[in-house]
Design an enzyme around this catalytic site. Structure first.
Site, short mmCIF file in Angstrom:
data_model
loop_
_atom_site.label_atom_id
_atom_site.label_comp_id
_atom_site.label_asym_id
_atom_site.label_seq_id
_atom_site.Cartn_x
_atom_site.Cartn_y
_atom_site.Cartn_z
N GLU A 41 0.83 -1.22 0.00
CA GLU A 41 0.00 0.00 0.00
C GLU A 41 0.86 1.26 0.00
OE1 GLU A 41 -3.36 0.59 -0.20
OE2 GLU A 41 -3.38 -1.49 -0.83
N CYS A 66 -16.68 3.31 -19.81
CA CYS A 66 -18.02 3.24 -19.20
C CYS A 66 -18.84 2.09 -19.80
CB CYS A 66 -18.74 4.57 -19.36
SG CYS A 66 -17.86 5.92 -18.58
N CYS A 85 -24.66 5.29 -13.15
CA CYS A 85 -23.60 6.29 -12.88
C CYS A 85 -24.01 7.67 -13.38
CB CYS A 85 -22.31 5.85 -13.56
SG CYS A 85 -21.00 7.08 -13.41
S1 SF4 Z 1 -18.06 4.66 -12.60
FE1 SF4 Z 1 -19.17 5.87 -14.09
S2 SF4 Z 1 -17.60 7.14 -15.04
FE2 SF4 Z 1 -16.56 5.47 -14.02
S3 SF4 Z 1 -16.31 3.92 -15.62
FE3 SF4 Z 1 -18.17 3.46 -14.47
S4 SF4 Z 1 -19.76 4.42 -15.69
FE4 SF4 Z 1 -17.87 5.35 -16.32
#
Ligand code: SF4
Length: 358
Positions: free
Chosen positions: A35, A197, A206
């Site tokens: 870490e 995404c 998201c």
């Molecule tokens: S959390 Fe949201 S911004 Fe990040 S990869 Fe997933 S869909 Fe895309």
């Protein structure tokens, strides 16, 4: 378990990383070292350093017993040397105050130098099997995007909000897998500049993805101009073509590393060398200046190769622990800061000592 955590865990079962060296026998010591190394450095860079470190210091007692110079030498090239100094100091504390056993309590971990709230959480979750929450850079990015949290996460109010969300999503079962999964998701899918995404397990909910501009989160730090400093770095060469090295004070910039002497730009060099080291200046050659970037400032290094004559034994009398003449064909006496590594490499080329062991 909320839907977010269960989607992340399903994804981890199919795509998560399970063969990293610190995932094998994940003891608190092994996870702690990983870490710390991973705090500012990518996994691929860390792996060989980690393996060398573990081979040399397989447990906390071996690390605590080692001279700081050897630890810094192994760290050479990873940067952010305060991490190595803190690790070494903390190993000493673990031996003295915890009977050589790395603790698993949040508060005891956070009391050790170099371990903050998130690192303590990671050690507990990954190595101790405790319920614990992390909020490293990867997790911050995923959560800031998923919830479209406005504001720079370096601000306390924004960080508090993210900690609350991180805690709310962390499941009570499979906490180690979830913790690793969130790190992996941030590192491999929800990346800084090109989040994937379309293959993200939490994409359907998201907020940043739905906005059409996921990289707008997390918000950036408000811009300030980086301060600039410059220094004259001296390659002081004696008649035997050795260079004078000076050990830096234990704390501060490049603390505890071997470096080259530095002189103020406005100092009268000839006089300064005489007063400071008892050296007589014979010839000077300016090398091209170069920039080195730190997180908080930009440093311009102006190197000078200076041939010097020394009064016999004078340097040795002055500060035997802090100064030494270094034959560049020999292994390094300890860790060097990156600009010094660069200058010594250049010097080796002209001195014909290339290929010396580091
Ligand atoms: S959390 Fe949201 S911004 Fe990040 S990869 Fe997933 S869909 Fe895309």
């Amino acid at each position: 378990m909320d839907e977010f955590a269960s989607a992340v865990l399903d994804w981890f079962d199919r795509h998560g990383r399970k063969h990293l060296p610190w995932q094998q026998q994940p003891t608190p010591y092994r996870v702690w070292v990983s870490e710390i190394m991973l705090q500012q450095t990518q996994v691929a860079t860390v792996i060989p350093y980690y393996e060398r470190f573990m081979a040399r210091y397989p447990d906390v007692a071996a690390l605590a017993d080692a001279p700081l110079d050897s630890v810094l030498d192994l760290w050479s090239g990873l940067g952010y040397y305060a991490r190595a100094r803190n690790l070494h100091k903390a190993a000493g504390i673990v031996m003295a105050e915890h009977g050589g056993v790395v603790p698993c309590e949040q508060r005891a971990l956070e009391a050790l130098p170099g371990i903050g709230r998130s690192t303590a959480g990671a050690i507990r979750a990954l190595a101790c099997g405790h319920f614990a929450v992390i909020l490293d850079g990867n997790v911050k990015r995923v959560l800031a995007r998923y919830h479209a949290i406005d504001g720079w996460p370096g601000k306390a109010a924004v960080a508090d909000r993210l900690w609350t969300l991180a805690e709310a999503h962390t499941p009570t079962e499979r906490v180690a897998d979830y913790t690793q999964a969130m790190m992996d998701l941030g590192a491999t899918v929800c990346t800084r500049s090109r989040p994937a995404c379309d293959r993200c397990p939490v994409g359907s909910d998201c907020a940043a993805y739905r906005s059409g501009d996921p990289v707008a989160w997390p918000h950036r730090k408000p811009k300030t101009r980086k301060p600039h400093r410059s220094l004259r770095m001296l390659l002081l060469r004696n008649a035997a073509a050795e260079l004078l090295l000076q050990k830096r004070p234990a704390s501060g910039l490049w603390g505890g590393l071997w470096s080259l002497p530095e002189a103020e730009e406005e100092a009268d060099l000839e006089r300064w060398l005489g007063e400071r080291f008892g050296l007589a200046m014979q010839a000077v050659e300016a090398w091209p200046a170069f920039d080195h970037q730190f997180t908080h400032f930009r440093l311009t290094v102006a190197p000078l190769l200076v041939d010097v004559a020394e009064n016999a034994g004078r340097i040795q009398e002055m500060a035997p622990d802090n100064l030494l003449w270094y034959n560049t064909a020999h292994p390094a006496p300890g860790g060097f800061p990156a600009p010094v590594v660069k200058l010594i490499e250049q010097y080796r080329v002209i001195a014909g000592t290339t290929g010396a062991e580091q």
